[in-house]
Design a protein around this motif. Structure first.
Motif, mmCIF file in Angstrom:
data_model
loop_
_atom_site.group_PDB
_atom_site.id
_atom_site.type_symbol
_atom_site.label_atom_id
_atom_site.label_comp_id
_atom_site.label_asym_id
_atom_site.label_seq_id
_atom_site.Cartn_x
_atom_site.Cartn_y
_atom_site.Cartn_z
ATOM 1 N N HIS A 153 0.830 -1.210 0.000
ATOM 2 C CA HIS A 153 0.000 0.000 0.000
ATOM 3 C C HIS A 153 0.870 1.269 0.000
ATOM 4 C CE1 HIS A 153 -3.771 2.222 1.173
ATOM 5 N NE2 HIS A 153 -2.855 3.111 1.526
ATOM 6 N N GLU A 154 1.798 1.351 0.942
ATOM 7 C CA GLU A 154 2.603 2.579 1.050
ATOM 8 C C GLU A 154 3.540 2.737 -0.139
ATOM 9 O OE1 GLU A 154 1.668 4.787 3.002
ATOM 10 O OE2 GLU A 154 0.359 3.503 4.174
ATOM 11 N N HIS A 157 1.773 4.168 -3.039
ATOM 12 C CA HIS A 157 1.740 5.635 -2.929
ATOM 13 C C HIS A 157 3.054 6.252 -3.424
ATOM 14 C CE1 HIS A 157 -2.108 6.083 -1.045
ATOM 15 N NE2 HIS A 157 -1.778 5.610 0.141
ATOM 16 N N TYR A 207 -12.022 1.711 2.576
ATOM 17 C CA TYR A 207 -11.014 2.774 2.652
ATOM 18 C C TYR A 207 -10.606 3.224 1.235
ATOM 19 C CZ TYR A 207 -6.904 5.341 4.239
ATOM 20 O OH TYR A 207 -5.984 6.334 4.485
ATOM 21 N N GLU A 214 -5.990 6.577 -2.638
ATOM 22 C CA GLU A 214 -6.205 5.404 -1.784
ATOM 23 C C GLU A 214 -6.768 4.244 -2.596
ATOM 24 O OE1 GLU A 214 -4.797 5.209 0.900
ATOM 25 O OE2 GLU A 214 -4.442 7.332 1.279
#
Ligand SMILES: [Zn+2]
Length: 257
Positions: A153-154, A157, A207, A214
């Motif tokens: 996930h990070e 980003h 989310y 996101e």
């Protein structure tokens, strides 16, 4: 510059190899990495080795950072760039690890000039040109082939921020259609939000409906962790992510079985 960087990376591979035992136990503890073909795991190990050396590691809140922690984070971090290159992680320096969820103090001034302050609890965070931050407890919960993966996930980003603030639109490769990407992601994002507005069960973690950034990060988690499921829900997004990550997790032996 590229030449010096390559030379340095080769030197790191020679000088700071990961022991077979440490690597073996990282794979053993991370079911997702067991899905990969053996040749991909060899490359993953090289990328992880260099990633550990190339970044500055900082522990927070009295965490004692161990080799096991670095390895697990680095191995999962290497997964999204397995079909790309470590250069996709250039432009920032630090990985910060907390023992568990951490508090991010937020402050906003509204239109009337009123200051609002509150605390947000986070399991991970990625700053533009800045550090990437993890809760170790959430890293441990990642890679279990259940759709949750704070590391992917990070780092999604991070890839998204290579061409400006996070907006779910990472730099696409030559030959990829911007119009198709935008169209596919907008359609799916709107479908998810409509689903939530109507009180129906969302197909993915809600989310993802927060904003397009996101959405891209959460769907990247599904792409690597639950590829069958993502392809079933949104086949067009699955194909777009295959093209972007230059990988097809459904071709991995673990997911074919
Ligand atoms: Zn996020």
């Amino acid at each position: 510059m590229g030449f010096i960087r390559d030379w340095r990376r080769r030197a790191w591979l020679r000088r700071y190899p990961i022991s077979n035992q440490s690597w073996g136990s990282t794979i053993a503890r991370t079911p997702l990495l067991q899905m990969l073909p053996a040749a991909d795991r060899v490359r993953l190990r090289q990328l992880a080795t260099v990633f550990i050396q190339e970044k500055t590691w900082v522990s927070a809140a009295e965490l004692t950072l161990t080799e096991e922690m670095q390895l697990r984070i680095a191995a999962l971090a290497a997964l999204p760039i397995l079909g790309l290159d470590l250069d996709w992680y250039l432009g920032w320096d630090t990985v910060i690890v907390y023992p568990g969820e951490f508090v991010h103090p937020r402050k906003e001034v509204d239109e009337g000039g009123l200051v609002h302050q509150w605390n947000e609890v986070r399991s991970g965070e990625s700053w533009e040109h800045g550090p990437v931050i993890f809760s170790w407890a959430d890293v441990v919960a990642s890679g279990r082939v259940d759709g949750y993966n704070v590391v992917i996930h990070e780092f999604a980003h991070k890839l998204d921020m290579l061409n400006g603030p996070p907006d779910g639109f990472p730099p696409l490769h030559g030959g990829m259609s911007v119009r198709r990407w935008t169209g596919d992601f907008t359609t799916a994002f709107e479908a998810l939000n409509a689903c939530l507005d109507e009180g129906r069960e969302p197909p993915v973690d809600e989310y993802a409906a927060q904003d397009p950034a996101e959405f891209f990060a959460v769907l990247s988690e599904y792409f690597f962790e639950l590829p069958h499921y993502l392809r079933e829900v949104w086949p067009a997004i699955y194909a777009d992510l295959c093209a972007f990550y230059r990988q097809d997790p459904l071709s991995w032996p673990g997911f074919k079985a």
